[in-house]
Design a protein around this motif. Structure first.
Motif: not given
Length: 547
Positions: A275-281
């Motif tokens: 969530m912090r790095h916003n790496t969700a696809p």
């Protein structure tokens, strides 16, 4: 004439009423909103007032909403030129001096403006006597003192509740509250908790955005306590709540909790990292199989895939002055990647034998690890019980007056921190459950099913892309040519399989009998059929020695 001479009926004075209940106890002991409204309506009827509107505030409303409704009433009164406000008592109208200037200014604007305090039998207006104004201030001060005292008691109770390890409010979804007032605790909701666990695991896989996860969890039966859909913003808050791994978050501070965790701390931290790095696809309508898989061998940039006339083409975007100009078709890459997948996971008995060796080795190591883990868990549990005894002892000492509150607070914080560290270690041992063994089993599973996953048309693009990332490390493209390297477990499998294939060819070349039969020729009755292969018996026979 007679009609004209009749005296016109006097117009009723317009009024507004204000009712408020501040707690459930008041509502249960006769101070409910309907009871107040009835009292105020009866009063206005007896006084001959025309009641324009009743403004009501329920006990669940917070201070901001209460003040909003209060100012809404004052605006309504001014706009509709209402001279009379009817309220049950002073503390029903206001409990803080911030609202007093608003009321005073309205009263002093016009002599006709009045506030009727029904149960106090008082009417406050511009020309009220000095002692009536004084009593009005005293009653407001008393009400403010009461509300401040009540707030202090609530905060004190919340602090004590947190010190005991319990959250002083409703727990999030996945838990339920049991016990009587003052002794309530939070326990796992057996129906909802498995859904919450699945929610964290799905998001930790990094295959789901929060929006897609919201839809998936709704399909899996996740609902709010009212039975309604849980929306994206609420899902985001649930994923950020450390309550699920055994801690309490209250006013920005995190403290140890006594409730049973639903998930491991490692899983929660993995979710926070995503969530912090916003790496969700991010999902798009056009989703190439090899999106984000290949790098350009020359410049190191990602290969971009574009849909042209119904076919996918990959090329370098030349972000770093790259000279690559070849566009390659996805179906050609697909065929080559399939070959690489098959090389690491051929479907014959050699794979079964090799994977069997790996499995046996894992089981042997697993037995040793079980012994080590059991000893570590036993020691950690002993330390945890020791910290519990220390906490109980200092609490008894505080009750008996043998130690000061300051000393108790300091030692409590120290022992609680030690207890939390021990619990974290204990959870890591229990929840990890020999992750290296599970990873080995995962490797075996992928090796067995890789061909089926890649060739199955019903598999999603994300499944196949995940398989490629699991098998290969940093695949590159250079002028249409692919360069790949297998990841650590699979490069060993691939190399060993190549050795087996080479060895098998060598054995066939060395030990395989000739295709043409041997010409034995004529022989005596007791002669050798194959004199080249069988040695004649020695004529000088010697006795056999026993050993």
């Amino acid at each position: 004439m007679e009609t004209k001479m009749q005296e016109e009926k006097p117009k009723k004075e317009k009024s507004a009423a204000y009712a408020r209940v501040s707690s459930k106890e008041q509502e249960e002991t006769g101070y409910s909103l309907p009871a107040q409204e009835k009292l105020l309506r009866d009063y206005t009827d007896r006084a001959g007032f025309l009641l324009e509107k009743v403004f009501s505030i329920h006990e669940s409303a917070n201070g901001t909403i209460q003040r909003k409704i209060f100012h809404e009433m004052m605006r309504f009164v001014v706009k509709n030129k209402i001279n009379i406000i009817v309220v049950e008592t002073t503390d029903r109208l206001t409990r803080n001096f911030a609202d007093v200037p608003t009321i005073d200014n309205w009263l002093l604007e016009d002599e006709a403006h009045q506030i009727h305090l029904v149960k106090e039998g008082c009417i406050l207006h511009k020309n009220s006597k000095s002692h009536e104004w004084f009593m009005w201030r005293v009653k407001v001060a008393t009400a403010e003192y009461y509300i401040r005292l009540l707030s202090e008691n609530v905060k004190k109770g919340q602090k004590e509740k947190l010190a005991q390890g319990w959250l002083p409010t409703k727990p999030p979804l996945g838990y339920k509250t049991i016990g009587e007032k003052g002794h309530k605790t939070h326990v796992i909701d057996e129906v909802v908790a498995p859904i919450i666990q699945k929610m964290f695991k799905l998001y930790a896989s990094n295959k789901y955005s929060v929006q897609k996860l919201t839809n998936v969890m709704y399909e899996n039966g996740l609902r709010g306590r009212s039975g309604r859909r849980v929306y994206k913003s609420r899902i985001h808050k649930l994923l950020s709540n450390p309550f699920y791994y055994g801690t309490n978050q209250w006013k920005g501070k995190i403290t140890p909790g006594e409730h049973e965790p639903i998930i491991a701390k490692e899983l929660f931290m993995r979710v926070q990292e995503i969530m912090r790095h916003n790496t969700a696809p991010k999902y798009s309508r056009h989703n190439s199989l090899f999106k984000g898989v290949f790098d350009c061998e020359e410049c190191g940039g990602k290969i971009t895939w574009e849909l042209q006339k119904g076919k996918w083409y990959g090329h370098c975007n030349h972000y770093r002055n790259c000279t690559q100009k070849v566009w390659i078709k996805q179906n050609e890459i697909d065929a080559k990647m399939a070959d690489y997948v098959f090389e690491a996971t051929p479907k014959d008995e050699r794979v079964s034998r090799l994977l069997g060796w790996v499995q046996d080795a894992l089981k042997e190591g697993h037995a040793d690890e079980i012994g080590f883990r059991d000893k570590a868990i036993a020691e950690l549990e002993r330390q945890y019980q020791k910290s519990l005894q220390r906490l109980d002892q200092i609490y008894d000492d505080k009750i008996d007056g043998r130690i000061t509150q300051e000393f108790y607070d300091r030692k409590y914080a120290q022992y609680k921190k030690e207890q939390e560290e021990v619990m974290d270690s204990l959870n890591r041992h229990k929840n990890a459950n020999l992750k290296y063994f599970e990873m080995g089993i995962a490797v075996l599973d992928v090796a067995k099913r890789a061909r089926d996953i890649y060739l199955n048309p019903n598999r999603t693009v994300e499944d196949k892309r995940t398989l490629l990332s699991f098998l290969f490390s940093n695949p590159t493209i250079n002028n249409g040519n692919i360069t790949i390297s297998y990841r650590k477990p699979f490069d060993l499998i691939h190399n060993r399989l190549q050795e087996l294939m080479t060895l098998e060819k060598t054995e066939k070349r060395t030990f395989e009998p000739p295709k043409k039969p041997t010409n034995k020729g004529k022989s005596t009755a007791f002669g050798d059929a194959c004199p080249v292969m069988l040695r004649r018996q020695d004529s000088n026979l010697r006795p056999m020695r026993y050993t």
